[in-house]
Each structure stands twice: as structure tokens, then as C-alpha cells.
Design a protein around this motif. Sequence first.
Motif, PDB file in Angstrom:
ATOM      1  N   ARG A   1      42.944   9.456  33.275  1.00 14.75           N
ATOM      2  CA  ARG A   1      42.076  10.635  33.116  1.00 14.75           C
ATOM      3  C   ARG A   1      40.749  10.448  33.841  1.00 14.75           C
ATOM      4  O   ARG A   1      40.183  11.411  34.385  1.00 14.75           O
ATOM      5  CB  ARG A   1      41.818  10.870  31.617  1.00 14.75           C
ATOM      6  CG  ARG A   1      41.057  12.151  31.312  1.00 14.75           C
ATOM      7  CD  ARG A   1      41.946  13.363  31.516  1.00 14.75           C
ATOM      8  NE  ARG A   1      41.209  14.604  31.320  1.00 14.75           N
ATOM      9  CZ  ARG A   1      40.537  15.232  32.276  1.00 14.75           C
ATOM     10  NH1 ARG A   1      40.482  14.738  33.510  1.00 14.75           N
ATOM     11  NH2 ARG A   1      39.921  16.369  32.029  1.00 14.75           N
ATOM     12  N   THR A   2      40.246   9.245  33.861  1.00 13.66           N
ATOM     13  CA  THR A   2      38.963   8.980  34.519  1.00 13.66           C
ATOM     14  C   THR A   2      39.114   8.685  36.013  1.00 13.66           C
ATOM     15  O   THR A   2      38.110   8.511  36.706  1.00 13.66           O
ATOM     16  CB  THR A   2      38.248   7.782  33.864  1.00 13.66           C
ATOM     17  OG1 THR A   2      39.104   6.636  33.920  1.00 13.66           O
ATOM     18  CG2 THR A   2      37.892   8.083  32.419  1.00 13.66           C
ATOM     19  N   GLY A   3      40.360   8.605  36.496  1.00 14.54           N
ATOM     20  CA  GLY A   3      40.568   8.279  37.904  1.00 14.54           C
ATOM     21  C   GLY A   3      40.309   6.826  38.219  1.00 14.54           C
ATOM     22  O   GLY A   3      40.061   6.468  39.368  1.00 14.54           O
ATOM     23  N   LEU A   4      40.398   5.974  37.203  1.00  7.53           N
ATOM     24  CA  LEU A   4      40.090   4.557  37.400  1.00  7.53           C
ATOM     25  C   LEU A   4      41.217   3.835  38.136  1.00  7.53           C
ATOM     26  O   LEU A   4      40.958   2.911  38.919  1.00  7.53           O
ATOM     27  CB  LEU A   4      39.848   3.896  36.039  1.00  7.53           C
ATOM     28  CG  LEU A   4      39.035   2.602  35.993  1.00  7.53           C
ATOM     29  CD1 LEU A   4      37.633   2.826  36.529  1.00  7.53           C
ATOM     30  CD2 LEU A   4      38.974   2.052  34.573  1.00  7.53           C
ATOM     31  N   LEU A   5      42.457   4.233  37.900  1.00  7.53           N
ATOM     32  CA  LEU A   5      43.594   3.578  38.540  1.00  7.53           C
ATOM     33  C   LEU A   5      43.739   4.037  39.985  1.00  7.53           C
ATOM     34  O   LEU A   5      43.442   5.181  40.326  1.00  7.53           O
ATOM     35  CB  LEU A   5      44.886   3.883  37.783  1.00  7.53           C
ATOM     36  CG  LEU A   5      44.991   3.382  36.347  1.00  7.53           C
ATOM     37  CD1 LEU A   5      46.323   3.817  35.747  1.00  7.53           C
ATOM     38  CD2 LEU A   5      44.840   1.873  36.278  1.00  7.53           C
ATOM     39  N   ALA A   6      44.214   3.143  40.834  1.00  8.43           N
ATOM     40  CA  ALA A   6      44.474   3.495  42.227  1.00  8.43           C
ATOM     41  C   ALA A   6      45.445   4.670  42.275  1.00  8.43           C
ATOM     42  O   ALA A   6      46.435   4.705  41.541  1.00  8.43           O
ATOM     43  CB  ALA A   6      45.061   2.291  42.960  1.00  8.43           C
ATOM     44  N   GLY A   7      45.141   5.650  43.122  1.00  9.75           N
ATOM     45  CA  GLY A   7      46.004   6.810  43.261  1.00  9.75           C
ATOM     46  C   GLY A   7      45.708   7.936  42.293  1.00  9.75           C
ATOM     47  O   GLY A   7      46.381   8.978  42.333  1.00  9.75           O
ATOM     48  N   THR A   8      44.710   7.753  41.401  1.00 14.59           N
ATOM     49  CA  THR A   8      44.323   8.821  40.474  1.00 14.59           C
ATOM     50  C   THR A   8      42.929   9.336  40.831  1.00 14.59           C
ATOM     51  O   THR A   8      42.192   8.686  41.570  1.00 14.59           O
ATOM     52  CB  THR A   8      44.333   8.331  39.011  1.00 14.59           C
ATOM     53  OG1 THR A   8      43.364   7.286  38.848  1.00 14.59           O
ATOM     54  CG2 THR A   8      45.711   7.803  38.640  1.00 14.59           C
ATOM     55  N   LYS A   9      42.573  10.504  40.294  1.00 10.97           N
ATOM     56  CA  LYS A   9      41.291  11.126  40.622  1.00 10.97           C
ATOM     57  C   LYS A   9      40.517  11.467  39.358  1.00 10.97           C
ATOM     58  O   LYS A   9      41.112  11.896  38.369  1.00 10.97           O
ATOM     59  CB  LYS A   9      41.524  12.422  41.424  1.00 10.97           C
ATOM     60  CG  LYS A   9      42.118  12.215  42.797  1.00 10.97           C
ATOM     61  CD  LYS A   9      42.427  13.559  43.460  1.00 10.97           C
ATOM     62  CE  LYS A   9      41.183  14.432  43.561  1.00 10.97           C
ATOM     63  NZ  LYS A   9      41.463  15.735  44.225  1.00 10.97           N
ATOM     64  N   PRO A  10      39.214  11.311  39.393  1.00 11.15           N
ATOM     65  CA  PRO A  10      38.398  11.703  38.235  1.00 11.15           C
ATOM     66  C   PRO A  10      38.215  13.217  38.210  1.00 11.15           C
ATOM     67  O   PRO A  10      38.385  13.893  39.234  1.00 11.15           O
ATOM     68  CB  PRO A  10      37.063  11.002  38.496  1.00 11.15           C
ATOM     69  CG  PRO A  10      36.974  10.958  39.997  1.00 11.15           C
ATOM     70  CD  PRO A  10      38.384  10.743  40.469  1.00 11.15           C
TER      71      PRO A  10
ATOM     72  N   LEU B   1      32.988   7.130  23.452  1.00 12.37           N
ATOM     73  CA  LEU B   1      33.062   7.754  24.766  1.00 12.37           C
ATOM     74  C   LEU B   1      34.264   8.681  24.812  1.00 12.37           C
ATOM     75  O   LEU B   1      35.364   8.324  24.383  1.00 12.37           O
ATOM     76  CB  LEU B   1      33.176   6.707  25.873  1.00 12.37           C
ATOM     77  CG  LEU B   1      31.872   5.991  26.225  1.00 12.37           C
ATOM     78  CD1 LEU B   1      31.724   4.741  25.386  1.00 12.37           C
ATOM     79  CD2 LEU B   1      31.822   5.643  27.708  1.00 12.37           C
ATOM     80  N   THR B   2      34.035   9.883  25.335  1.00 12.18           N
ATOM     81  CA  THR B   2      35.105  10.854  25.489  1.00 12.18           C
ATOM     82  C   THR B   2      35.139  11.341  26.929  1.00 12.18           C
ATOM     83  O   THR B   2      34.117  11.325  27.629  1.00 12.18           O
ATOM     84  CB  THR B   2      34.916  12.049  24.544  1.00 12.18           C
ATOM     85  OG1 THR B   2      33.599  12.608  24.748  1.00 12.18           O
ATOM     86  CG2 THR B   2      35.046  11.605  23.083  1.00 12.18           C
ATOM     87  N   VAL B   3      36.310  11.765  27.363  1.00 11.15           N
ATOM     88  CA  VAL B   3      36.504  12.226  28.732  1.00 11.15           C
ATOM     89  C   VAL B   3      37.102  13.623  28.706  1.00 11.15           C
ATOM     90  O   VAL B   3      38.074  13.882  27.986  1.00 11.15           O
ATOM     91  CB  VAL B   3      37.452  11.295  29.510  1.00 11.15           C
ATOM     92  CG1 VAL B   3      37.529  11.715  30.971  1.00 11.15           C
ATOM     93  CG2 VAL B   3      37.013   9.847  29.386  1.00 11.15           C
ATOM     94  N   ASP B   4      36.501  14.539  29.469  1.00 12.57           N
ATOM     95  CA  ASP B   4      37.073  15.871  29.614  1.00 12.57           C
ATOM     96  C   ASP B   4      36.703  16.404  30.991  1.00 12.57           C
ATOM     97  O   ASP B   4      36.242  15.641  31.850  1.00 12.57           O
ATOM     98  CB  ASP B   4      36.605  16.812  28.490  1.00 12.57           C
ATOM     99  CG  ASP B   4      35.082  16.957  28.424  1.00 12.57           C
ATOM    100  OD1 ASP B   4      34.409  16.743  29.452  1.00 12.57           O
ATOM    101  OD2 ASP B   4      34.565  17.290  27.341  1.00 12.57           O
ATOM    102  N   ASP B   5      36.914  17.697  31.210  1.00  6.72           N
ATOM    103  CA  ASP B   5      36.647  18.267  32.532  1.00  6.72           C
ATOM    104  C   ASP B   5      35.172  18.243  32.906  1.00  6.72           C
ATOM    105  O   ASP B   5      34.822  18.441  34.071  1.00  6.72           O
ATOM    106  CB  ASP B   5      37.156  19.715  32.592  1.00  6.72           C
ATOM    107  CG  ASP B   5      38.675  19.795  32.590  1.00  6.72           C
ATOM    108  OD1 ASP B   5      39.327  18.779  32.905  1.00  6.72           O
ATOM    109  OD2 ASP B   5      39.214  20.880  32.274  1.00  6.72           O
TER     110      ASP B   5
END
Length: 224
Positions: free
Chosen positions: A207-216, A37-41
Motif C-alpha cells: 500500500r505504501t509502495g515500499l516493495l519493488a514494483g509497487t507505487k505509493p 500509523l495509517t495509510v490511505d489515499d
Amino acid sequence: MTRPGHPEDLDDPRLLWTRAAVLAVCGAAEPKSSSELTVDDDGIRADIGDAPRWWRLTLAPDGEAVVSGQDTDRDDTHRTDGPAPLLEGLPDRLNWTRLREDMERGALGFVYWHADGTWHRADGVEDDGLDGPLEHVSDDAKTTARVLLDKGLDDAVNAERAVADVLRKAHENTLRPADVTAMLGVIDPEIGADAARTKAALDAAVRTGLLAGTKPPLIGEPSE
């Protein structure tokens, strides 16, 4: 999921995203596997095995999303005369560059989009192979099972609880870095003791916005 796939088989895009993001976080802490699995824009992409079998989940503003991919072992769309009209009916705002490129190079077997509160796909599509690639994000239990696959755990019960706890908090938008590191330590103590692998997992969680306060990442929205 049923076969052939149907739009109603797909869960809410944010639920799908959370499950895919947890898989991406765990995968970031592991060596390359048969399901990378990879994450990008453009979202989260999973490449499964050696065959052309992959999927991508892409989020957009206002709760919209696109699921695209291919399973050449199971779909009929790539065996038609000429490209299947998978993008017919897709709103222009969701028809972004990477999706068009995938379509032009014949890499798509299915395309679903979430708009107006429901999933859609082009009319007239038969068996597009949706059910196989996305099976691991169809519900929390399947995601947990995928995370723990081939781990050889001494304490499977606690490991299942740790993954379930991360999924629950991520769904509730209350996930903290300590929750992720605790899960990794239960799944594999070697990961929990490896600062580089733990950092890779936490970077993926941000990067995926999984943590509270972050955005995907969202298509159609400028990156910060």
C-alpha cells in the motif's frame, strides 16, 4: 531538527516517505500502540499519544509533497487569534480536499510543501511544532530506533542490521517481501511465526509502495 522548525529541516520527501512507510509496515504487524500509523489515499498519518499530536505525509506527482499536522503542546500557531494562514502560497494542485478540511476544523499547526525541488511554508509562521512529531522520520537511525523501541531484544545488533537493510533496499527500490518477513522475524519471532500479522505488514508494504514494483498513493493521480 531545530526549534522552531524551518523548511530546510525536512529531508527529501521520498526519504521521509520510506522511513514513514517502514514504521507503518512494522506497526501493521503490532497491536495498537501510542503511535499509530495509517495509510490511505491521502498518504501516511501518524497519531502520537492522546493529545492532539499528529502528522501526515502526502506525496504528489513530479516529486511534490505536503507535510501537515499539529502538536498542541509545542506549537504557537493554534494559540493565535483566528486560524494561522498556513495555506498561503500553497499551489492549488497541492491544496486538496483533506488538507482544506483539516484547516477548516482547526486541526493544523504546520503545513510544509515540496515544490520546485525545495520545501516551503507560509511566511510569518513562528514556532509551529514541526520538530516534535516528525523526529522519528528525520533520519534512518531515528527510524530504526523507533522500530526497536521497547522490544526487549536479546540481539539488538542483528535487529538494527535487519531494519537498516530494509531501509536501504527500500531507498534503492529493491525491497522484496522476503526482506520484510526476515526483518519481522528478527525483531520479534512471534510476528515472524504469525501468518496474519506478517500478511498485514506485507499489505502495508504494498500500500505504501515500499516493495519493488509497487507505487505509493499520490494525490492528484487517479487510483488504479
